[in-house]
Design a protein around this motif. Structure first.
Motif, PDB file in Angstrom:
ATOM      1  N   ILE A 185       0.726  -1.002   0.372  1.00  0.00           N
ATOM      2  CA  ILE A 185       0.151   0.403   0.211  1.00  0.00           C
ATOM      3  C   ILE A 185       0.662   1.062  -0.097  1.00  0.00           C
ATOM      4  N   LYS A 186       2.006   1.010   0.864  1.00  0.00           N
ATOM      5  CA  LYS A 186       2.554   2.111   0.906  1.00  0.00           C
ATOM      6  C   LYS A 186       3.823   2.740  -0.817  1.00  0.00           C
ATOM      7  N   SER A 187       3.637   2.325  -1.817  1.00  0.00           N
ATOM      8  CA  SER A 187       3.992   2.988  -2.937  1.00  0.00           C
ATOM      9  C   SER A 187       3.315   2.681  -4.227  1.00  0.00           C
ATOM     10  N   ASN A 188       3.228   3.535  -5.397  1.00  0.00           N
ATOM     11  CA  ASN A 188       3.475   2.862  -6.568  1.00  0.00           C
ATOM     12  C   ASN A 188       4.220   2.278  -7.212  1.00  0.00           C
ATOM     13  N   SER A 189       3.974   1.636  -7.805  1.00  0.00           N
ATOM     14  CA  SER A 189       5.184   0.547  -8.507  1.00  0.00           C
ATOM     15  C   SER A 189       4.402  -0.516  -9.409  1.00  0.00           C
ATOM     16  N   PHE A 190       5.492  -0.751 -10.394  1.00  0.00           N
ATOM     17  CA  PHE A 190       5.254  -1.896 -11.754  1.00  0.00           C
ATOM     18  C   PHE A 190       5.791  -3.161 -11.217  1.00  0.00           C
ATOM     19  N   SER A 191       5.244  -3.747 -11.421  1.00  0.00           N
ATOM     20  CA  SER A 191       7.462  -5.433 -11.585  1.00  0.00           C
ATOM     21  C   SER A 191       6.577  -5.843 -12.937  1.00  0.00           C
ATOM     22  N   ILE A 192       7.717  -6.416 -13.893  1.00  0.00           N
ATOM     23  CA  ILE A 192       7.333  -7.182 -14.906  1.00  0.00           C
ATOM     24  C   ILE A 192       8.635  -8.224 -14.270  1.00  0.00           C
ATOM     25  N   ARG A 193       8.250  -9.520 -15.023  1.00  0.00           N
ATOM     26  CA  ARG A 193       8.958 -11.057 -14.481  1.00  0.00           C
ATOM     27  C   ARG A 193       8.655 -11.509 -15.951  1.00  0.00           C
ATOM     28  N   ALA A 194       9.447 -11.707 -16.599  1.00  0.00           N
ATOM     29  CA  ALA A 194      10.142 -12.674 -17.758  1.00  0.00           C
ATOM     30  C   ALA A 194      10.813 -13.907 -17.876  1.00  0.00           C
ATOM     31  N   GLY A 195      10.429 -14.968 -18.609  1.00  0.00           N
ATOM     32  CA  GLY A 195      11.341 -15.963 -18.508  1.00  0.00           C
ATOM     33  C   GLY A 195      11.174 -16.743 -19.594  1.00  0.00           C
ATOM     34  N   PHE A 237       3.267  -9.119 -15.177  1.00  0.00           N
ATOM     35  CA  PHE A 237       3.539  -8.201 -14.672  1.00  0.00           C
ATOM     36  C   PHE A 237       2.018  -7.901 -13.793  1.00  0.00           C
ATOM     37  N   SER A 238       2.878  -6.763 -12.828  1.00  0.00           N
ATOM     38  CA  SER A 238       1.949  -6.330 -11.543  1.00  0.00           C
ATOM     39  C   SER A 238       2.122  -4.958 -11.487  1.00  0.00           C
ATOM     40  N   ARG A 239       0.949  -4.368 -11.211  1.00  0.00           N
ATOM     41  CA  ARG A 239       0.435  -3.484 -10.455  1.00  0.00           C
ATOM     42  C   ARG A 239       0.048  -2.829  -9.501  1.00  0.00           C
ATOM     43  N   ASN A 240       0.953  -1.738  -8.451  1.00  0.00           N
ATOM     44  CA  ASN A 240       0.110  -1.240  -7.175  1.00  0.00           C
ATOM     45  C   ASN A 240       0.050  -0.001  -7.428  1.00  0.00           C
ATOM     46  N   ILE A 241      -1.444   0.350  -7.010  1.00  0.00           N
ATOM     47  CA  ILE A 241      -1.156   2.097  -7.767  1.00  0.00           C
ATOM     48  C   ILE A 241      -2.353   2.470  -6.034  1.00  0.00           C
ATOM     49  N   VAL A 242      -1.793   3.026  -5.884  1.00  0.00           N
ATOM     50  CA  VAL A 242      -1.582   3.691  -3.817  1.00  0.00           C
ATOM     51  C   VAL A 242      -3.046   5.162  -3.891  1.00  0.00           C
ATOM     52  N   ILE A 243      -3.778   4.763  -3.206  1.00  0.00           N
ATOM     53  CA  ILE A 243      -5.428   5.422  -3.662  1.00  0.00           C
ATOM     54  C   ILE A 243      -5.503   6.634  -2.073  1.00  0.00           C
ATOM     55  N   ASP A 244      -4.996   6.060  -0.947  1.00  0.00           N
ATOM     56  CA  ASP A 244      -4.448   7.330   0.015  1.00  0.00           C
ATOM     57  C   ASP A 244      -2.957   6.425   0.626  1.00  0.00           C
ATOM     58  N   ASP A 245      -2.879   7.016   2.135  1.00  0.00           N
ATOM     59  CA  ASP A 245      -2.222   6.088   2.713  1.00  0.00           C
ATOM     60  C   ASP A 245      -2.869   4.705   3.374  1.00  0.00           C
ATOM     61  N   LYS A 246      -4.507   4.242   3.226  1.00  0.00           N
ATOM     62  CA  LYS A 246      -4.569   3.288   3.557  1.00  0.00           C
ATOM     63  C   LYS A 246      -5.256   2.439   2.446  1.00  0.00           C
ATOM     64  N   ASN A 247      -5.359   2.820   1.322  1.00  0.00           N
ATOM     65  CA  ASN A 247      -5.892   2.347   0.591  1.00  0.00           C
ATOM     66  C   ASN A 247      -4.525   1.938  -1.212  1.00  0.00           C
ATOM     67  N   ALA A 248      -5.367   0.636  -1.421  1.00  0.00           N
ATOM     68  CA  ALA A 248      -5.005   0.179  -2.949  1.00  0.00           C
ATOM     69  C   ALA A 248      -5.059  -0.455  -3.499  1.00  0.00           C
ATOM     70  N   ILE A 249      -5.344  -0.115  -4.928  1.00  0.00           N
ATOM     71  CA  ILE A 249      -5.143  -1.366  -6.119  1.00  0.00           C
ATOM     72  C   ILE A 249      -4.573  -1.751  -6.196  1.00  0.00           C
ATOM     73  N   ALA A 250      -3.689  -3.252  -6.298  1.00  0.00           N
ATOM     74  CA  ALA A 250      -3.751  -4.112  -6.859  1.00  0.00           C
ATOM     75  C   ALA A 250      -3.780  -4.814  -8.231  1.00  0.00           C
ATOM     76  N   TYR A 251      -3.094  -4.351  -9.458  1.00  0.00           N
ATOM     77  CA  TYR A 251      -3.438  -6.233 -10.338  1.00  0.00           C
ATOM     78  C   TYR A 251      -2.517  -6.780 -11.116  1.00  0.00           C
ATOM     79  N   HIS A 252      -2.986  -8.081 -11.401  1.00  0.00           N
ATOM     80  CA  HIS A 252      -1.759  -8.280 -12.428  1.00  0.00           C
ATOM     81  C   HIS A 252      -2.118  -9.439 -13.731  1.00  0.00           C
ATOM     82  N   VAL A 253      -1.147  -9.491 -14.201  1.00  0.00           N
ATOM     83  CA  VAL A 253      -2.033 -10.636 -15.413  1.00  0.00           C
ATOM     84  C   VAL A 253      -0.090 -11.261 -16.058  1.00  0.00           C
ATOM     85  N   GLY A 254      -0.746 -12.860 -16.123  1.00  0.00           N
ATOM     86  CA  GLY A 254       0.620 -13.899 -15.947  1.00  0.00           C
ATOM     87  C   GLY A 254      -0.299 -14.945 -17.046  1.00  0.00           C
TER      88      GLY A 254
END
Length: 415
Positions: A185-195, A237-254
């Motif tokens: 919840i603390k930070s906007n971020s995204f990650s990519i994993r590929a193999g 691919f995963s992404r975390n979107i911060v709404i405020d200091d207590k709420n966030a939305i996260a999603y991923h597609v693999g």
């Protein structure tokens, strides 16, 4: 020294596992890292037919590795090696599994390199990874079941000794880098994993050039052990979107696909995909979903595939103290590349695969200790691809708690 204990729940079968590990960070006084880990597990297996001598699963294993803080390769000049900012890792593993249906041993050795271009990205190249799958014992009851169902070809490939000689590359990128905290919840971020990995190509070329004879199954062998040949690719691919200091939305597609060819008619079981479970479509237990519209036949070994799709979205919120809550929706399934008699409806078909994507929804509770997250998720089936129509295809409209609910206990976030 570290000690871990965990509980397991595989399709309703409960068990426990424990491991102890030791690490030395300066083995030869040159910052070499040595690790050895011992692991054991036990699980009570239910739903077996008569004819098996026991109803439990036991496993034990040992793995060790040594990491050198430099690029090691024979016949290269020292100046060239120093310019390559990579670490070298050698590993050995041994695992023994005892099931009512069979006994399986897996021994492997690996040689790999790791390096980073920045604090956000990591690379791993497996120069050589050799695994030997050995089956010292297979139950006559288990073997007879396949023969009676005219599925001996599946048995022959997945439950006989096999050699896997592979090489592969893995890339990881996280936009938060070292600032990434366990609490997403603390930070906007995204990650990519590929193999990408492949196996058996060099050995197949040598077998062809030397005109080696094939065995009765039409396979080339090394020391009378058939070897696998395939190519496999994965992307997440995963992404975390911060709404405020207590709420966030996260999603991923693999997505993932594994294709057998040359010396193989099928992907080795340990390299196949499965769906359902705490990190997949959470309305189903692990290995309970798919492939395709295949409803399952009570044998989890048949619920595996060559193609995988997973997608999830979660709304995460801090509650109080160390507790977090989550609302989630999951989608996904697996498919086979070929049509198999023991997996009717499992083959991928571009014209109808989208109708076979399963959906689930649910609630979760997480205990965030910063260095560790305990997760409890309850998932409900929303769309069941095992049915083409009717009330059972859409359990979201006709929910049945006993039929559609699945409970998951896990460590860490699902993505």
């Amino acid at each position: 020294m570290a000690f871990e204990v965990e509980g397991t729940n595989s399709a309703g079968d409960l068990g426990a596992a424990a491991s102890v590990s030791f690490q030395h960070r300066n083995l030869f006084h040159g910052s070499e890292t040595f690790m050895v880990k011992l692991r054991g597990a036990y699980e009570a297996i239910s739903g077996l037919q008569q004819g098996y001598s026991n109803d439990n699963y036991t496993e034990y294993g040992v793995e060790s590795s040594i990491n050198f803080p430099s690029f090691l390769f024979p016949f290269l000049a020292a100046d060239f090696k120093n310019r390559i900012r990579a670490t070298t890792e050698f590993g050995l593993q041994y695992n023994s599994q005892q099931r009512p249906e069979f006994s399986r041993k897996v021994a492997s050795a690996s040689w790999s390199y790791k390096w980073s271009n920045s604090r956000k990205s990591q690379h791993r190249f497996d120069l050589l990874d050799v695994s030997f799958l050995y089956f010292p014992w297979v139950s006559d009851t288990f073997k007879q079941k396949y023969e009676e169902n005219n599925q001996s070809y599946i048995f022959e490939y997945n439950y006989k000794d096999r050699l896997i000689v592979r090489m592969g590359y893995m890339f990881n990128y996280n936009s938060a880098g070292e600032r990434m905290a366990n609490n997403t919840i603390k930070s906007n971020s995204f990650s990519i994993r590929a193999g990408l990995e492949s196996a058996g190509n060099v050995m197949y070329a040598i077998s062809n050039l030397t005109k080696q004879s094939k065995n009765s199954d039409g396979e080339y062998s090394l020391l009378s052990i058939p070897y696998a040949q395939y190519i496999k690719g994965d992307f997440d691919f995963s992404r975390n979107i911060v709404i405020d200091d207590k709420n966030a939305i996260a999603y991923h597609v693999g997505v993932g696909i594994a294709v057998p060819y040359g010396n193989s008619k099928s992907i080795p079981y340990i390299k196949q995909y499965f769906s359902g479970g705490a990190n997949s479509v959470r309305g189903w237990s692990v290995r309970e979903l798919g492939p395709g519209s295949f409803p399952g036949d009570g044998n989890y070994l048949n619920q595996s595939g060559d193609i995988k799709f997973d997608a999830s979205i979660e709304y995460r919120s801090k509650l109080f103290w160390l507790l977090q809550g989550a609302l989630f929706v999951d989608a996904g399934n697996i498919w086979t590349i070929k049509e198999y008699e023991n997996q009717p409806g499992g083959q991928f078909d571009i014209s109808k695969f989208y109708k076979q994507i399963a959906f689930a929804y649910g609630l979760g509770i997480r205990i965030d200790l910063d260095y560790l997250v305990f997760r409890i998720d309850g998932g409900m089936k929303a769309l069941n691809p095992a049915y083409s129509s009717g009330k059972q295809r859409y359990p979201i409209l006709n929910p049945n708690f006993k039929r559609d609910f699945t409970f998951h206990l896990a460590v860490g976030y699902p993505f």
